[in-house]
Design a protein around this motif. Structure first.
Motif, mmCIF file in Angstrom:
data_model
loop_
_atom_site.group_PDB
_atom_site.id
_atom_site.type_symbol
_atom_site.label_atom_id
_atom_site.label_comp_id
_atom_site.label_asym_id
_atom_site.label_seq_id
_atom_site.Cartn_x
_atom_site.Cartn_y
_atom_site.Cartn_z
ATOM 1 N N THR A 7 5.358 12.690 -4.361
ATOM 2 C CA THR A 7 4.231 12.524 -3.438
ATOM 3 C C THR A 7 4.328 11.193 -2.704
ATOM 4 N N GLY A 8 4.700 10.128 -3.401
ATOM 5 C CA GLY A 8 4.857 8.821 -2.761
ATOM 6 C C GLY A 8 5.943 8.828 -1.716
ATOM 7 N N ILE A 9 7.062 9.477 -1.996
ATOM 8 C CA ILE A 9 8.165 9.552 -1.018
ATOM 9 C C ILE A 9 7.739 10.343 0.208
ATOM 10 N N ILE A 10 7.021 11.442 0.003
ATOM 11 C CA ILE A 10 6.548 12.245 1.139
ATOM 12 C C ILE A 10 5.583 11.438 2.003
ATOM 13 N N LEU A 11 4.664 10.715 1.376
ATOM 14 C CA LEU A 11 3.710 9.906 2.145
ATOM 15 C C LEU A 11 4.419 8.766 2.883
ATOM 16 N N LEU A 12 5.425 8.176 2.262
ATOM 17 C CA LEU A 12 6.190 7.125 2.921
ATOM 18 C C LEU A 12 6.926 7.679 4.137
ATOM 19 N N GLY A 46 -0.896 1.519 -2.400
ATOM 20 C CA GLY A 46 -0.038 2.418 -3.181
ATOM 21 C C GLY A 46 0.070 1.993 -4.626
ATOM 22 N N LEU A 47 0.196 0.685 -4.847
ATOM 23 C CA LEU A 47 0.280 0.195 -6.225
ATOM 24 C C LEU A 47 -1.025 0.408 -6.978
ATOM 25 N N ILE A 48 -2.142 0.203 -6.305
ATOM 26 C CA ILE A 48 -3.435 0.417 -6.957
ATOM 27 C C ILE A 48 -3.608 1.884 -7.328
ATOM 28 N N ILE A 49 -3.352 2.772 -6.387
ATOM 29 C CA ILE A 49 -3.495 4.209 -6.657
ATOM 30 C C ILE A 49 -2.504 4.652 -7.729
ATOM 31 N N GLY A 50 -1.260 4.169 -7.638
ATOM 32 C CA GLY A 50 -0.259 4.519 -8.644
ATOM 33 C C GLY A 50 -0.640 4.026 -10.034
ATOM 34 N N GLY A 51 -1.198 2.817 -10.101
ATOM 35 C CA GLY A 51 -1.626 2.286 -11.391
ATOM 36 C C GLY A 51 -2.745 3.103 -12.002
ATOM 37 N N ILE A 52 -3.701 3.492 -11.181
ATOM 38 C CA ILE A 52 -4.821 4.293 -11.687
ATOM 39 C C ILE A 52 -4.329 5.650 -12.168
ATOM 40 N N LEU A 53 -3.486 6.302 -11.354
ATOM 41 C CA LEU A 53 -2.984 7.618 -11.741
ATOM 42 C C LEU A 53 -2.093 7.527 -12.978
ATOM 43 N N GLY A 54 -1.295 6.481 -13.068
ATOM 44 C CA GLY A 54 -0.458 6.290 -14.252
ATOM 45 C C GLY A 54 -1.286 6.091 -15.501
ATOM 46 N N TYR A 55 -2.340 5.299 -15.375
ATOM 47 C CA TYR A 55 -3.231 5.054 -16.508
ATOM 48 C C TYR A 55 -3.888 6.352 -16.966
ATOM 49 N N LEU A 56 -4.356 7.147 -15.996
ATOM 50 C CA LEU A 56 -5.015 8.407 -16.340
ATOM 51 C C LEU A 56 -4.044 9.395 -16.975
ATOM 52 N N SER A 57 -2.839 9.495 -16.432
ATOM 53 C CA SER A 57 -1.886 10.458 -16.983
ATOM 54 C C SER A 57 -1.408 10.024 -18.363
#
Length: 104
Positions: A7-12, A46-57
């Motif tokens: 998803t990050g690569i597609i958004l980039l 991106g880092l904030i969203i990635g950190g939150i999603l990583g924490y949740l997963s």
């Protein structure tokens, strides 16, 4: 985590495409402070969203692992109780058979 990377690569790629569509004659010499601020802001978001999603997963993975361990423990407890019940039934059957056939 693999799907988050995709998803990050597609958004980039989408952001690069939109940037080049909005400014087709862009060169490195045209790079201004507003562009750098936008890039850094995008990285930060991106880092904030990635950190939150990583924490949740990770939290959901830990909960799933804990449930799996509890289930295995319950299975072991069940097997142990079944063994004890079978042993108790065997002893009870032996006791009744000895009481029905008294030896003199």
């Amino acid at each position: 985590m693999k799907s988050l990377s995709i998803t990050g690569i597609i958004l980039l790629a989408l952001s690069v495409l939109l940037f080049y569509l909005t400014s087709p004659n862009f060169t490195v010499n045209d790079l201004k402070m507003s562009h750098i601020m936008g890039i850094l802001g995008g990285i930060g978001i991106g880092l904030i969203i990635g950190g939150i999603l990583g924490y949740l997963s990770k939290g959901s993975a830990i909960k799933a692992e804990q449930k799996k361990k509890e289930f295995k423990q319950l299975q072991k407890d069940k097997e142990e109780l079944e063994k004890q019940a079978a042993e108790l039934a065997k002893r009870e059957a032996e006791f009744h058979s000895q009481n029905q056939n008294p030896q003199i």
